[in-house]
Scaffold this motif. Structure first.
Motif, PDB file in Angstrom:
ATOM      1  N   GLU A 451       0.840  -1.212   0.000  1.00 49.74           N
ATOM      2  CA  GLU A 451       0.000   0.000   0.000  1.00 49.74           C
ATOM      3  C   GLU A 451       0.871   1.258   0.000  1.00 49.74           C
ATOM      4  O   GLU A 451       1.906   1.314   0.670  1.00 49.74           O
ATOM      5  CB  GLU A 451      -0.897  -0.002   1.237  1.00 49.74           C
ATOM      6  N   ILE A 452       0.450   2.264  -0.737  1.00 53.00           N
ATOM      7  CA  ILE A 452       1.130   3.554  -0.745  1.00 53.00           C
ATOM      8  C   ILE A 452       0.709   4.321   0.511  1.00 53.00           C
ATOM      9  O   ILE A 452      -0.463   4.671   0.683  1.00 53.00           O
ATOM     10  CB  ILE A 452       0.790   4.380  -2.000  1.00 53.00           C
ATOM     11  N   ALA A 453       1.682   4.563   1.396  1.00 54.21           N
ATOM     12  CA  ALA A 453       1.408   5.250   2.663  1.00 54.21           C
ATOM     13  C   ALA A 453       1.513   6.766   2.483  1.00 54.21           C
ATOM     14  O   ALA A 453       2.251   7.245   1.614  1.00 54.21           O
ATOM     15  CB  ALA A 453       2.395   4.786   3.720  1.00 54.21           C
ATOM     16  N   PRO A 454       0.800   7.530   3.308  1.00 51.00           N
ATOM     17  CA  PRO A 454       0.840   8.991   3.161  1.00 51.00           C
ATOM     18  C   PRO A 454       2.181   9.610   3.556  1.00 51.00           C
ATOM     19  O   PRO A 454       2.552  10.672   3.066  1.00 51.00           O
ATOM     20  CB  PRO A 454      -0.276   9.475   4.103  1.00 51.00           C
ATOM     21  N   ASP A 455       2.927   8.945   4.457  1.00 52.00           N
ATOM     22  CA  ASP A 455       4.196   9.510   4.923  1.00 52.00           C
ATOM     23  C   ASP A 455       5.045   8.415   5.570  1.00 52.00           C
ATOM     24  O   ASP A 455       4.609   7.281   5.743  1.00 52.00           O
ATOM     25  CB  ASP A 455       3.955  10.656   5.912  1.00 52.00           C
ATOM     26  N   MET A 456       6.276   8.776   5.958  1.00 50.95           N
ATOM     27  CA  MET A 456       7.185   7.824   6.580  1.00 50.95           C
ATOM     28  C   MET A 456       6.678   7.355   7.938  1.00 50.95           C
ATOM     29  O   MET A 456       6.936   6.219   8.350  1.00 50.95           O
ATOM     30  CB  MET A 456       8.573   8.448   6.733  1.00 50.95           C
ATOM     31  N   GLU A 457       5.992   8.208   8.633  1.00 50.75           N
ATOM     32  CA  GLU A 457       5.449   7.832   9.941  1.00 50.75           C
ATOM     33  C   GLU A 457       4.516   6.640   9.807  1.00 50.75           C
ATOM     34  O   GLU A 457       4.597   5.669  10.563  1.00 50.75           O
ATOM     35  CB  GLU A 457       4.705   9.034  10.545  1.00 50.75           C
ATOM     36  N   ASN A 458       3.631   6.713   8.837  1.00 47.38           N
ATOM     37  CA  ASN A 458       2.689   5.624   8.588  1.00 47.38           C
ATOM     38  C   ASN A 458       3.422   4.365   8.137  1.00 47.38           C
ATOM     39  O   ASN A 458       3.055   3.248   8.498  1.00 47.38           O
ATOM     40  CB  ASN A 458       1.675   6.081   7.529  1.00 47.38           C
ATOM     41  N   PHE A 459       4.471   4.547   7.344  1.00 48.32           N
ATOM     42  CA  PHE A 459       5.277   3.434   6.860  1.00 48.32           C
ATOM     43  C   PHE A 459       5.969   2.718   8.021  1.00 48.32           C
ATOM     44  O   PHE A 459       5.950   1.489   8.127  1.00 48.32           O
ATOM     45  CB  PHE A 459       6.310   3.956   5.855  1.00 48.32           C
TER      46      PHE A 459
END
Length: 567
Positions: A451-459
């Motif tokens: 999934e494409i995450a909105p930012d590194m935090e979510n990743f």
């Protein structure tokens, strides 16, 4: 069997060295997926496999589907689609849209009437090898206790082969400055040092003539003769290791020349010195990029093409003064999936027994990867690959040799920035095609959605430091085996720092991960102490053998070792 360090990726790449995108393949779990007896549905354009049966659309009497990797339209016959659907998921199902892990029996060798091995022979050689060739150094330096220990170990190996795999065909090739071939105990052919020792094509022709004239025989019929031949072996002079190894491998290839299917075999090479006669001579040219070092890469290529595994034993002096260059010649074991050991003469019998007991659950393994354009295969750890990874395109075959259950390999992907919308799910498919212990060709397929995450935090919240740690320990062991000790230590310290950071930010329990990293470093120190204590001068061979074992070992095997030490 397939585990990912990532289920998401950020649109912009940040700190890829701290958060590597890793897929781990544990061969101990190879046979855990449901096996489908019918042929897979293969995209006629890119060769990916249809795993999401909901993509099938009825089109008249047949079906069609659009490949999710190349986006091309494919036609599927009515019978083929129905055969797969009965084992899979109905297109109308709304509960599950995809089988993420599938296994296919592509070809059952016992049902193949054209196969060179009869059903009875296959049953006798199951988990063994159709042909086993022992290539043994009998040069002057092997005189005395070393040669006697090797002869005793070989006799025991012959007895074990006869008891466990009586249909296996055994060939003995002692070598010094000349190479002696025993296709049977009664027949000895001497290939003398000369022009053919420097020309692969000339050796090939000689071996083909020998194999045609003296067919190999099952060991159960002549094992007593073999023990007598082994006991009569005597030491001679120089070390024509390269020609002898080539002859051993080519003997298997020539004996199976008329077979449509390469059932392969195994070669065990034992030496206590540097190759110094003919092809592959490295006594005065130990550079890894030299012509003679390249000879061993070419040997490995032949093995991969013909389903041959090579094991190597380097016999070191008790005082550690001799060299065998396992860091060069041992590359053949890296590529084919065999093992290399650097041991003393009193350990040879144990080594041969270990080789005999090794259960290769997958041979002639070929991997194919289908990933989006922004995810590119950058690195493989836990296995060596002859091909240049930067030249491998989506779906290209990657030859990996053979595997036993305790092995794990790691794929590292390089991510490029992407403009895909947040929340988009992109498929990744990994295919493993291989021969099982009974010679059946099978395929294991795994499909994951990233999934494409909105930012590194979510990743990072979804990141698995366990898979990344396993990869980094394998890589550090390989670096250390090559003498890059500072880089290896820097790698593991970076691993521990990343794990602590993730544990603090996202309440992940990383204590056991870093404990395992520390345990691995303690093992390194023990190896260094062993090298000093035993006065081993050929440290490159020592660390090459130790590093191979460590870099291949699965995460679970390392964890088991650490927990056992605690008890």
């Amino acid at each position: 069997m397939f585990k990912f360090s990532f289920s998401k990726v950020s649109r912009q790449v940040e700190k890829p060295e701290d958060y590597p995108l890793i897929t781990a393949l544990n061969f101990g779990e190879l046979s855990t997926a449901k096996e489908i007896q019918d042929q897979p549905i293969i995209c006629s354009f890119c060769n990916s496999i249809l795993t999401n049966q909901s993509h099938l659309q009825k089109s008249g009497e047949n079906f069609t589907y659009k490949c999710e990797f190349c986006m091309k339209e494919n036609s599927v016959s009515h019978d083929q689609a129905l055969h797969l659907l009965k084992d899979g998921i109905e297109p109308e199902s709304t509960d599950v849209s995809s089988m993420e892990d599938m296994a296919f029996l592509l070809e059952e060798i016992r049902k193949d009437e054209n196969n060179a091995l009869s059903k009875m022979e296959m049953e006798k050689t199951t988990s063994g090898f159709p042909i086993q060739v022992a290539v043994i150094d009998v040069s002057g330096s092997m005189a005395g206790g070393k040669l006697e220990a090797v002869k005793h170990a070989l006799v025991q190996n012959i007895h074990q082969l006869t008891a466990d795999f009586p249909a296996t065909k055994f060939v003995l090739i002692p070598f010094s400055s000349d190479v002696r071939i025993y296709p049977t105990p009664e027949d000895q052919i001497i290939v003398k040092d000369g022009p053919s020792f420097f020309k692969e094509s000339k050796l090939e022709k000689e071996i083909e003539k020998i194999v045609e004239k003296y067919p190999f025989q099952p060991i159960e019929k002549i094992y007593e003769g073999w023990t007598n031949v082994v006991k009569r072996m005597t030491d001679l002079n120089m070390t024509a290791l390269g020609p002898a190894l080539f002859i051993g491998i080519q003997s298997i290839i020539a004996s199976q020349k008329s077979q449509a299917k390469k059932t392969g075999g195994k070669v065990i090479l034992l030496t206590d010195g540097l190759a110094n006669v003919g092809l592959g001579s490295i006594e005065n040219s130990l550079g890894k990029d030299s012509k003679d070092a390249g000879f061993y890469s070419n040997i490995a290529k032949r093995c991969l093409e013909n389903n041959i595994i090579v094991d190597m034993v380097g016999v070191r002096e008790q005082g550690g003064g001799n060299s065998v260059a396992l860091d060069v010649i041992g590359k053949v074991t890296d590529y084919t999936g065999g093992q290399m050991l650097f041991i003393t003469a009193d350990q040879v019998e144990s080594a041969f027994g270990s080789f005999h007991r090794t259960n290769y659950i997958a041979r002639n393994v070929v991997m194919r990867i289908y990933s989006p354009e922004f995810l590119v295969l950058e690195e493989i750890q836990g296995a060596e690959v002859l091909q240049s990874l930067d030249k491998i395109k989506r779906g290209d075959p990657i030859k990996l040799g053979a595997f036993y259950p305790d092995r794990e390999i790691y794929l590292k992907f390089q991510q490029k920035d992407t403009k895909l919308p947040v929340g988009t799910k992109i498929p990744v498919q990994i295919q493993l095609e291989y021969l099982d212990t009974q010679g059946n060709r099978k395929m294991r397929i795994n499909r994951q959605e990233i999934e494409i995450a909105p930012d590194m935090e979510n990743f990072k919240k979804a990141y698995s430091p366990k898979i990344a740690t396993a990869f980094e320990l394998s890589k550090a062991s390989k670096l250390r085996s090559k003498g890059d000790i500072k880089f290896a230590e820097a790698q593991v310290h970076q691993t521990m720092a990343r794990n602590v950071s993730l544990g603090g930010q996202y309440d992940m329990d990383v204590s056991e991960l870093n404990e395992l990293v520390q345990d691995e470093m303690d093992e390194w120190k023990s190896e260094e102490a062993q090298a000093v204590e035993q006065k081993i001068s050929d440290k490159k061979s020592f660390y090459a053998a130790m590093g191979q074992s460590r870099s291949r070992s699965s995460y679970n095997a390392k964890l088991k070792r650490m927990r056992k030490k605690k008890k």
